[in-house]
Structure formats: structure tokens, C-alpha cells
Design a protein around this motif. Structure first.
Motif, PDB file in Angstrom:
ATOM      1  N   LEU A 141       1.015  -1.154   0.004  1.00  0.00           N
ATOM      2  CA  LEU A 141       0.231  -0.331   0.056  1.00  0.00           C
ATOM      3  C   LEU A 141       0.689   0.985  -0.043  1.00  0.00           C
ATOM      4  N   PHE A 142       1.571   1.206   0.102  1.00  0.00           N
ATOM      5  CA  PHE A 142       2.710   2.631   0.689  1.00  0.00           C
ATOM      6  C   PHE A 142       3.635   2.518  -0.209  1.00  0.00           C
ATOM      7  N   LEU A 143       4.305   1.699  -1.324  1.00  0.00           N
ATOM      8  CA  LEU A 143       4.844   1.696  -2.524  1.00  0.00           C
ATOM      9  C   LEU A 143       4.526   1.813  -3.702  1.00  0.00           C
ATOM     10  N   SER A 144       2.739   1.218  -3.588  1.00  0.00           N
ATOM     11  CA  SER A 144       2.211   0.942  -4.852  1.00  0.00           C
ATOM     12  C   SER A 144       1.690   2.526  -5.402  1.00  0.00           C
ATOM     13  N   GLU A 145       2.069   3.654  -4.002  1.00  0.00           N
ATOM     14  CA  GLU A 145       1.923   5.158  -4.833  1.00  0.00           C
ATOM     15  C   GLU A 145       2.890   5.648  -4.811  1.00  0.00           C
ATOM     16  N   ARG A 146       4.117   5.032  -5.230  1.00  0.00           N
ATOM     17  CA  ARG A 146       5.432   5.498  -5.185  1.00  0.00           C
ATOM     18  C   ARG A 146       6.234   4.868  -5.536  1.00  0.00           C
ATOM     19  N   ARG A 152      11.233  -0.988  -7.486  1.00  0.00           N
ATOM     20  CA  ARG A 152      10.363  -0.602  -6.634  1.00  0.00           C
ATOM     21  C   ARG A 152       8.406  -1.213  -7.532  1.00  0.00           C
ATOM     22  N   ALA A 153       8.344  -1.422  -8.357  1.00  0.00           N
ATOM     23  CA  ALA A 153       7.323  -1.818  -9.265  1.00  0.00           C
ATOM     24  C   ALA A 153       7.637  -3.310  -9.635  1.00  0.00           C
ATOM     25  N   PHE A 154       8.282  -3.997  -9.281  1.00  0.00           N
ATOM     26  CA  PHE A 154       9.420  -5.639  -9.240  1.00  0.00           C
ATOM     27  C   PHE A 154       8.926  -5.583  -8.084  1.00  0.00           C
ATOM     28  N   CYS A 155       8.743  -4.904  -6.464  1.00  0.00           N
ATOM     29  CA  CYS A 155       8.691  -5.130  -5.298  1.00  0.00           C
ATOM     30  C   CYS A 155       7.647  -5.671  -5.167  1.00  0.00           C
ATOM     31  N   VAL A 156       6.160  -4.570  -5.547  1.00  0.00           N
ATOM     32  CA  VAL A 156       4.525  -4.870  -5.189  1.00  0.00           C
ATOM     33  C   VAL A 156       4.449  -5.807  -6.361  1.00  0.00           C
ATOM     34  N   SER A 216      -0.364  -0.652 -15.937  1.00  0.00           N
ATOM     35  CA  SER A 216      -1.158  -0.598 -17.471  1.00  0.00           C
ATOM     36  C   SER A 216      -0.391  -1.031 -18.703  1.00  0.00           C
ATOM     37  N   GLY A 217       0.685   0.593 -17.721  1.00  0.00           N
ATOM     38  CA  GLY A 217       0.934   0.590 -19.613  1.00  0.00           C
ATOM     39  C   GLY A 217       2.741   0.088 -19.860  1.00  0.00           C
ATOM     40  N   GLU A 218       3.534  -0.064 -20.220  1.00  0.00           N
ATOM     41  CA  GLU A 218       4.547  -0.571 -20.535  1.00  0.00           C
ATOM     42  C   GLU A 218       5.762   0.478 -19.873  1.00  0.00           C
ATOM     43  N   ARG A 219       5.739   1.064 -19.353  1.00  0.00           N
ATOM     44  CA  ARG A 219       6.824   2.103 -18.722  1.00  0.00           C
ATOM     45  C   ARG A 219       7.934   0.978 -17.490  1.00  0.00           C
ATOM     46  N   TYR A 220       7.593   0.396 -16.461  1.00  0.00           N
ATOM     47  CA  TYR A 220       8.458  -0.757 -16.398  1.00  0.00           C
ATOM     48  C   TYR A 220       8.095  -1.444 -16.424  1.00  0.00           C
ATOM     49  N   PHE A 221       6.940  -2.346 -17.385  1.00  0.00           N
ATOM     50  CA  PHE A 221       6.816  -4.203 -17.825  1.00  0.00           C
ATOM     51  C   PHE A 221       6.169  -3.920 -19.121  1.00  0.00           C
ATOM     52  N   ARG A 222       6.678  -4.242 -19.688  1.00  0.00           N
ATOM     53  CA  ARG A 222       6.224  -5.379 -21.218  1.00  0.00           C
ATOM     54  C   ARG A 222       5.953  -6.036 -20.753  1.00  0.00           C
ATOM     55  N   GLU A 223       4.755  -6.484 -21.880  1.00  0.00           N
ATOM     56  CA  GLU A 223       3.318  -7.277 -21.655  1.00  0.00           C
ATOM     57  C   GLU A 223       4.320  -8.919 -21.184  1.00  0.00           C
ATOM     58  N   GLU A 224       5.438  -9.181 -22.764  1.00  0.00           N
ATOM     59  CA  GLU A 224       5.747 -10.298 -21.855  1.00  0.00           C
ATOM     60  C   GLU A 224       6.866 -10.274 -20.834  1.00  0.00           C
ATOM     61  N   ALA A 225       7.088  -9.834 -19.706  1.00  0.00           N
ATOM     62  CA  ALA A 225       7.461  -9.763 -18.534  1.00  0.00           C
ATOM     63  C   ALA A 225       6.494  -9.876 -17.620  1.00  0.00           C
ATOM     64  N   LYS A 226       5.508  -9.259 -17.941  1.00  0.00           N
ATOM     65  CA  LYS A 226       4.544  -9.591 -17.022  1.00  0.00           C
ATOM     66  C   LYS A 226       3.938 -10.509 -17.287  1.00  0.00           C
ATOM     67  N   ARG A 228       5.851 -13.451 -17.544  1.00  0.00           N
ATOM     68  CA  ARG A 228       6.921 -14.513 -17.387  1.00  0.00           C
ATOM     69  C   ARG A 228       6.819 -14.173 -15.757  1.00  0.00           C
ATOM     70  N   LEU A 229       6.672 -13.251 -15.226  1.00  0.00           N
ATOM     71  CA  LEU A 229       6.742 -13.119 -14.683  1.00  0.00           C
ATOM     72  C   LEU A 229       5.307 -13.238 -13.202  1.00  0.00           C
ATOM     73  N   LEU A 230       4.701 -13.595 -13.967  1.00  0.00           N
ATOM     74  CA  LEU A 230       2.827 -13.746 -13.534  1.00  0.00           C
ATOM     75  C   LEU A 230       3.357 -15.640 -13.182  1.00  0.00           C
ATOM     76  N   GLY A 231       3.796 -16.099 -14.922  1.00  0.00           N
ATOM     77  CA  GLY A 231       3.562 -17.410 -15.171  1.00  0.00           C
ATOM     78  C   GLY A 231       4.846 -18.424 -14.102  1.00  0.00           C
ATOM     79  N   ALA A 232       5.317 -17.638 -13.781  1.00  0.00           N
ATOM     80  CA  ALA A 232       6.375 -17.780 -12.623  1.00  0.00           C
ATOM     81  C   ALA A 232       6.238 -18.178 -11.476  1.00  0.00           C
ATOM     82  N   ALA A 233       5.567 -17.075 -10.912  1.00  0.00           N
ATOM     83  CA  ALA A 233       4.523 -16.726  -9.497  1.00  0.00           C
ATOM     84  C   ALA A 233       3.358 -17.643  -9.032  1.00  0.00           C
TER      85      ALA A 233
END
Length: 811
Positions: A141-146, A152-156, A216-226, A228-233
Motif C-alpha cells: 500500500l505504501f510503495l504502490s503510490e511511490r 519498486r514496481a517489481f517489489c510491489v 497498465s502501461g509499459e513504463r516498467y513492465f512490457r507485456e512479455e515481462a508480465k 514471465r513474472l506471473l507464470g513463475a509466481a
């Protein structure tokens, strides 16, 4: 510059995180009010479940409030969210420290939980995995707005999946009951509704940041990165959950086997006690016979006494007393216990008691009779020292296995000595929370439960009744009972964790080229779709897609232009909306068909339609090509008119005239009605042409055509054959000769006035040949009819012109 969450979109209250936040607030308030109002069902949700402590409920209230305020704009709302997150992290961080250092920091609110004893040795303490989950929630909750960088995006994202993993493993872990495996206090066990709340909260957090600009944009996560990350998790969480579920099933099988063994012990030992009771009652009768009570009461003998004593000792009878009717001792053997430490009635009918003074014994009070009346009482004490160890021995089940036999004594349990306790011992009864197994047994129940015994240890206990007021419990510490599963879990858990991580790493690496290929394919497909849509929009013809129900799925701009609709007005409407009411349906096919279209204002127009089915998988899809052919239709009509009409006068030409003459002659022959044909030639027309020119001649021809048309009915035909030659076809004549002559005379008279040509007046008259065809008397053909009319016209010419001549066709 920090990236902040965008302002609330319209109808933000309907977003999933808002509803999830309300659900978490409701869960937390129910728990906190339950502790304040002393209502067990509000903290357990279901009887027998581990309750959620006050601080856990407070954590859900804080988390839910922050989720409800997620999309609320403004600095005040943002400050409130950040403050709630900080409080949540600090509160649960202290709770986690209490577990790590086994300290009491005063945040458990133990006094608030004192009214309800549910077996927690640290009342009010939050489970360690619960504390970790709330720390992660507060951090998210604290980091998602910062979020202003990819770290930070990866950590959230990762922390959100960790919350989900804690909830899922907590739910499975509750079934696994770790406090039974490791003999922890119940404060270390996450409640079922706590685990469920963690799972729900993880989805709420995902909904909250999934709609933010940084994800939702691709500032820190491209679709392929999303992907891969979701699949591994998902792989890691699924592997851990499935692995723990396997241990739950294994523990269940072992638990059923242990329950069966403990229940067998209780049943067997209870049967032994009952058998000993019956045997002791028989020994009391034998003792009275041995002492010769039936023969001579009160006498003593030498040899009989010695014989009786020897027999009694063989039967483990340690004392016998013969009382008369007044209670005075008549005879005695051995040393009876005057005041046992414990006595429990086994059988009121036989007067059998289980007693303890120096050892375990059975005491039987049996009356004896003389002359049919009660003469006194025989008291027999049968020692159980020989079978005491056998009755209480539980070594085969394990070192912590114990058999206990107790009676109720006011607010405590008074228990007979067993192999663990050499002397009788008392255990306080529980007045709140789960009762002790022995309390259940003394209440007349029997069965098996997981419980915390009088030593504060987690045990699996079978319980039942030997006799009213005397209970029996066979139990074993769960830490020993589940030692095999604990050892297997200690070995397998790291293997499962490492395997999950390795699998996730392999999946992550393999997904990279696959996702890149999918991304390229998606981009190519998107480009092709854009290109196709561009082509569709640029096409002059209307293009419409139709589903299997005949409803419009999409249209291009040309359809909107042709029919006068907006795109939104057509999508989802039946294709018949574009056709007039009652129009024939257009079926799929390769050929184009001409139909009528209907614009939005109701105007109808000619339409060319071609509908073809598209060969794709799934529901049928059809594509229609629509073309407005109003201009083409008008051009075709004009060309048709020019092909069959005189270009100067607009009258039917020779081809159309002959076609109509054939039709009229056939109709006359079929109906039997007379028809007439006129052949007309202008008198003096050559002089006009030669003197005034062809332009003047053309004007004369046009005016002549107008005068001729005015002299006949709309159903009659006036045609120009060539030059100054005209023909007239008359049908449906009432009085053929009279009517035809009247029309011919009218034409001749109409030609009398002068023609005004460019200010010059010229005179042109007409010579008319008229022939009648009566099918009743004539079989004339078209050439013969034309020749006859032409002959009549030339007869007028020879006779002086400016007149008409009528004759009938010959047979």
C-alpha cells in the motif's frame, strides 16, 4: 518526479478493490466486536475453529480502509492511505518481533482475550505468518503510490504474490495443523478466516495497482515481462500448495490410524474394568462361603480359616470383613483400607467400587442372609496391583502415550495413579473454551479429539466412560504421533521449495523466446488488423460483418454514409434493419443480388448486396458487401431508354415500336379486340429543312411529337420511325372505326397551326394512313399491317395530302 496514482475514474465505487475493501472491513469489525462483546462465534465464525485475534481483525480493518480509499483523489486521501500503511507495518512488525524474541511487548491485549480460553498459551498474539502477511500488505500500500522505477514496481508485484502465497499456505497449513506436528502454541496457527482474508486481500491489491499507470502501461513492465513474472509466481505458489496438500492427505491417513488405535485402547481397557468388576462380585460370594457364613456365623475354626485365607490370597483378595446387621465386625481377614484416597462406584447393584489407598483395588459390599433376612455385610477388597501396569501400560503407542482414569470432584478432576503419576493427582476443570477430554468422558460422551491436555501439550485423545461418574482417556502427544510426517516434511519442504524455484527459473527462461514470438505475432496480427480496418474504412462500398443470429457485429464508415446511421446505432441490430419491411431475405452466396435498401429516414434506394460466409472456427461469421447503385441504376435506365427511344423527340424508336406492335397484335388476337395502326408522314417538311436548315427541321419534329402525344391516350404508343415518319398504335377501342377515325382527324387538325421556329412561322401538315385489325376476320401479320398502313398514307399523299385514310386489314 514521483509517479502518482491517477484520479478516480467515473463510478470508482464499483471497482473490485472497493468491494474487496468493504469485505475486509466487515471481517475485521466482526472479529474486533466479537472480542469486545465476548461473543465466541464472531471471532471463530464456526465453533471449533481457531479464532482470529483482535490485532488481526484490526489489521483487516486498516487494510480494507486503505483499499476503499485507493481511487479517491486528493492529498488528504493519499495521506490517510499512507498513514494506514505505516501503522499496519509497525503494529505487525512488533507482533513478529514477539515471536522471534519470545517477548511480550504489550500489544497482544491479553486481558481483552482472557474471557475465552481457546488453548492459546499466549492469548491475543497474532500468528507469525499473519504478521508477515500484514507487513507485506502495508508495504505494498505504501510503495504502490511511490513507484518511480522498475525496482519498486517489481517489489510491489512480487510482494502481492507473497501475500497470496501466505494466504494459500496458511489455509492448507491450517488443515496440516503445524502446532500438532511441532507442538507449537496455538498462537502460531493462522485461522481459516485469516487465511481467506489474506487471499481476498491479495486480489484487492492486484486490482488496485493493475489499473495504475505504471503497470497498465509499459513504463516498467512490457507485456512479455508480465507474462514471465506471473507464470513463475503461479508455478511457485501452485507447487508449494500442492506439496503441502499432499502432506495434509498423508497426515489424515496417519491420524485415522492413530485414532483407531486409541479408541481400541479405550474400548479394551473399559472392558477389562467391567470384567474385573464382575469377577470381584463373584469373589465376594466365594468369600462368604469360604468363611462358612451360611452354616455357622461367628464361629472360628482353625483349619477352615487357614484354608480360606490361602484361597483368598491366591485370588488377590487383600482383605475381607464380615459385618453383622449393626455394622460390627464379626470376622476379618487382612488389613482393609479405612479411608481410601479415591473411591469410584463402578456398579451400584453389586456395590463394587474402584479405590486407591496404597494401591489400586476393587472393593465390593455384598449382603449375606440367614433365615431369609439380611444378617450382615461382606466387604471384600481385591488388589489390582498385579494388573495395574497392564491396565495403564501404553508403551506400545509411544513414550508420551498415557491412560488416565478420573472422577469429578467439585471443580476439578481427581485421577487415579498411572505410569506417569505414582500418586493420585488433581486437574482443574476448564470453564471456558474447549473442555478437557476427561470432562467430555465424565459428561457421558465418547469419541476422539485434538485437544490441549492438563500439561498444556497438544494431544490426540480417545475418551469414554467405564461407569457413570468414572471416565477413561487414552492420549498421545501429537508431536510424537506425527513425528514421521514432521521428519518427512523437514526433508521434503526444502526439496519442494528448491524444485519450485528451479522450475520457475526454467519457465522464466523458456517463456522469454516464446513470449517474444507471441509478442511479434500479436504485433503482426495487430498491424494486419489495423491495415484491414484501414482498408475497410477507405473502401467506397459498405462492409458489414454478421453473426450466426443475423445481427450486425461491425460496419465500416461507408455503411454509415450510405444508410445515414451512426456506427453505434447499427452494431447489435438485425441486418434486416437495412432493408425495407417485407423485403425478401438475402441469403449467403457468391453472386451479388439487387435489392432495396432503406436509409435511416425511411427513404428506399436500389442496393447491390453480396453476402458470403467466412470459413473460421467457432460461431459462423458472414461478411456482406453493400453498394448503393442509385446512380448506376439511373444510368442503366437512361441507356435503356436511349436504346429504345428517339434521341431527338424522346419517342419510342423503330425497335421499341416494333416490339410494342408485336405485343399489341398478339394481345388483340388473344382477346379478340380490334386494334388500329397509323402511319403518318409530314407534308412540306423537306422545304423547311432545305430552306431553314436541319435545326429548324429538328424543331418541327420535336413540336410534331408533342402535338401527336397530346392527341392520344397515355396507354397508346406514338413512335418516330425515321425522318419525318411517325406511327401511332391504338388499343382497347370501344367503337374501333369511329374512335380510330376521330383520333386521325384530331391529329390532322392538330397539325394545322403554324410552327414557330426562331421567330419564323412555317406550316407543315400530315398525311395519315390508318388501318384496323379485327382478329375475328383477319390474320394479318406485323409486316402486312405496316405495309397496309403505309399504302393508306401514300394514298392520302396522292389524293392531296393533309388528310387521313382508313381501311381494314384483309383476311
Amino acid at each position: 518526479m514521483r509517479h502518482t496514482t491517477p484520479a478516480t475514474p467515473p463510478r470508482a465505487a464499483a471497482r473490485p478493490e472497493f468491494l474487496i475493501g468493504l469485505l475486509l472491513i466487515l471481517l475485521g469489525l466482526t472479529t474486533t466486536l466479537g472480542w469486545l462483546l465476548h461473543i465466541p462465534i464472531m471471532v471463530e465464525l464456526r465453533r471449533g475453529l481457531v479464532p482470529m485475534v483482535f490485532n488481526t481483525g484490526l489489521g483487516f480493518v486498516l487494510s480494507g480502509t486503505a483499499l476503499v480509499l485507493t481511487r479517491v483523489p486528493g492529498q488528504v486521501a493519499r495521506l490517510v492511505r499512507q498513514s494506514l500503511a505505516v501503522v499496519l507495518v509497525l503494529l505487525c512488525g512488533l507482533a513478529l518481533c514477539e515471536h522471534i524474541f519470545d517477548a511480550r511487548l504489550g500489544i497482544d491485549l491479553a486481558s481483552l482475550h482472557a474471557w475465552y480460553d481457546y488453548g492459546n498459551t499466549r492469548p491475543g498474539r497474532m500468528a507469525p505468518n499473519t504478521a508477515m502477511g500484514f507487513i507485506l500488505i502495508g508495504s505494498i500500500l505504501f510503495l504502490s503510490e511511490r513507484v518511480d522505477n522498475s525496482t519498486r514496481a517489481f517489489c510491489v508485484v512480487v510482494m502481492t504474490f507473497c501475500v497470496l502465497a501466505i494466504g494459500l499456505t496458511g489455509l492448507v497449513g491450517y488443515l496440516l495443523a503445524p502446532e500438532l506436528l511441532f507442538d507449537w502454541a496455538r498462537s502460531a496457527r493462522m485461522a481459516v478466516h485469516t487465511a481467506s482474508g489474506m487471499i481476498v486481500c491479495s486480489f484487492g491489491l492486484w486490482c488496485a495497482w493493475a489499473g495504475s499507470g505504471w503497470y497498465s502501461g509499459e513504463r516498467y513492465f512490457r507485456e512479455e515481462a508480465k507474462i514471465r513474472l506471473l507464470g513463475a509466481a503461479i508455478l511457485i505458489i501452485s507447487s508449494l500448495t500442492i506439496g503441502l496438500t499432499g502432506f495434509v492427505l498423508l497426515q489424515g491417513n496417519l491420524e485415522r490410524a492413530l485414532e483407531s488405535r486409541l479408541e481400541e485402547v479405550v474400548d479394551t481397557r473399559s472392558s477389562w474394568f467391567r470384567a474385573l468388576t464382575a469377577d470381584a462380585a463373584g469373589q465376594a460370594s466365594g468369600a462368604s462361603r469360604l468363611y462358612g457364613l451360611e452354616a455357622s456365623a461367628g464361629t472360628s475354626g482353625g483349619e477352615p480359616w487357614a484354608v480360606s485365607a490361602a484361597v483368598l490370597r491366591e485370588q488377590h483378595v487383600r482383605a475381607v470383613r464380615i459385618l453383622d446387621a449393626k455394622g460390627a465386625t464379626v470376622r476379618s481377614f487382612g488389613e482393609p483400607a479405612p479411608l481410601p484416597a479415591i473411591r469410584a462406584m463402578l456398579d451400584p447393584e453389586t456395590g463394587t467400587e474402584l479405590v486407591w489407598d496404597r494401591e489400586l483395588a476393587l472393593r465390593i459390599h455384598k449382603p449375606y442372609y440367614r433365615d431369609g433376612r439380611i444378617a450382615g455385610t461382606v466387604i471384600v477388597e481385591r488388589s489390582l496391583a498385579d494388573i495395574h501396569n497392564l491396565l495403564f501400560n501404553m508403551e506400545k503407542l509411544g513414550g508420551t502415550a498415557e491412560l488416565t482414569v478420573c472422577i469429578a470432584k467439585q471443580k476439578s478432576l481427581l485421577c487415579f495413579p498411572n505410569l506417569r503419576n505414582a500418586r493420585p493427582f488433581e486437574v482443574p476443570m476448564r470453564t471456558s473454551g474447549a473442555p478437557l477430554p476427561m470432562q467430555l468422558a465424565l459428561s457421558g460422551h465418547e469419541g476422539i479429539v485434538h485437544a490441549i491436555d492438563y500439561r498444556g501439550r497438544n494431544v490426540l485423545a480417545a475418551f469414554g466412560q467405564i461407569a457413570p461418574g468414572l471416565g477413561i482417556v487414552a492420549k498421545q502427544d501429537t508431536a510424537e504421533a506425527y513425528a514421521g510426517i514432521r521428519e518427512a516434511l523437514a526433508i521434503s519442504a526444502p526439496v519442494i521449495a528448491v524444485t519450485s524455484l528451479l522450475g520457475a527459473m526454467f519457465l522464466f527462461s523458456q517463456l522469454t523466446p516464446l513470449v517474444a514470438k507471441m509478442r511479434r505475432s500479436e504485433t503482426a496480427a495487430s498491424d494486419a488488423m489495423v491495415e484491414m480496418r484501414t482498408v475497410m474504412e477507405a473502401a467506397g462500398d459498405g462492409i458489414v460483418t454478421i453473426d450466426q443470429h443475423g445481427c450486425i457485429k461491425s460496419v465500416n464508415q461507408a455503411v454509415c454514409r450510405i444508410f445515414g446511421y451512426e456506427r453505434e446505432q447499427l452494431v447489435g441490430k438485425p441486418f434486416a434493419t437495412l432493408m425495407p419491411d417485407g423485403a425478401d431475405p438475402v441469403h449467403p452466396g457468391a453472386a451479388s443480388v439487387t435489392a432495396q435498401g432503406r436509409r435511416s429516414d425511411g427513404d428506399q434506394f436500389p442496393l447491390e448486396v453480396s453476402i458470403n460466409a467466412v470459413p473460421i472456427a467457432g460461431p459462423q461469421l458472414m461478411v456482406g458487401i453493400l453498394r448503393d447503385i442509385t446512380v448506376r441504376k439511373a444510368l442503366e435506365d437512361e441507356l435503356s431508354r436511349l436504346a429504345q427511344h428517339d434521341s431527338l423527340t424522346g419517342l419510342p424508336n423503330r425497335a421499341l415500336f416494333l416490339d410494342r406492335l408485336n405485343t399489341a397484335l398478339a394481345r388483340s388476337n388473344r382477346t379478340g379486340r380490334v386494334m388500329a395502326l397509323m402511319f403518318l408522314d409530314l407534308d412540306g417538311f423537306k422545304a423547311v429543312n432545305d430552306g431553314l436548315g436541319h435545326g429548324a427541321g429538328d424543331q418541327v419534329l420535336k413540336q410534331t411529337a408533342a402535338r401527336l402525344t397530346a392527341c392520344v391516350r397515355g396507354t397508346d404508343t406514338v413512335a418516330r420511325l425515321a425522318g419525318d415518319e411517325f406511327t401511332v398504335i391504338l388499343e382497347n377501342l370501344q367503337d374501333p372505326a369511329v374512335d380510330a377515325a376521330a383520333v386521325a382527324r384530331k391529329i390532322v387538325e392538330a397539325m394545322q397551326p403554324a410552327f414557330s421556329i426562331g421567330g419564323t412561322e412555317v406550316r407543315v401538315t400530315a398525311s395519315v394512313g390508318l388501318v384496323l385489325h379485327d382478329p375475328a376476320v383477319s390474320t394479318t401479320t406485323v409486316p402486312e399491317l405496316l405495309r397496309k398502313a403505309d399504302d393508306e398514307m401514300y394514298a392520302v399523299k396522292r389524293a392531296g395530302r393533309n388528310a387521313f385514310s382508313l381501311s381494314e386489314a384483309e383476311a
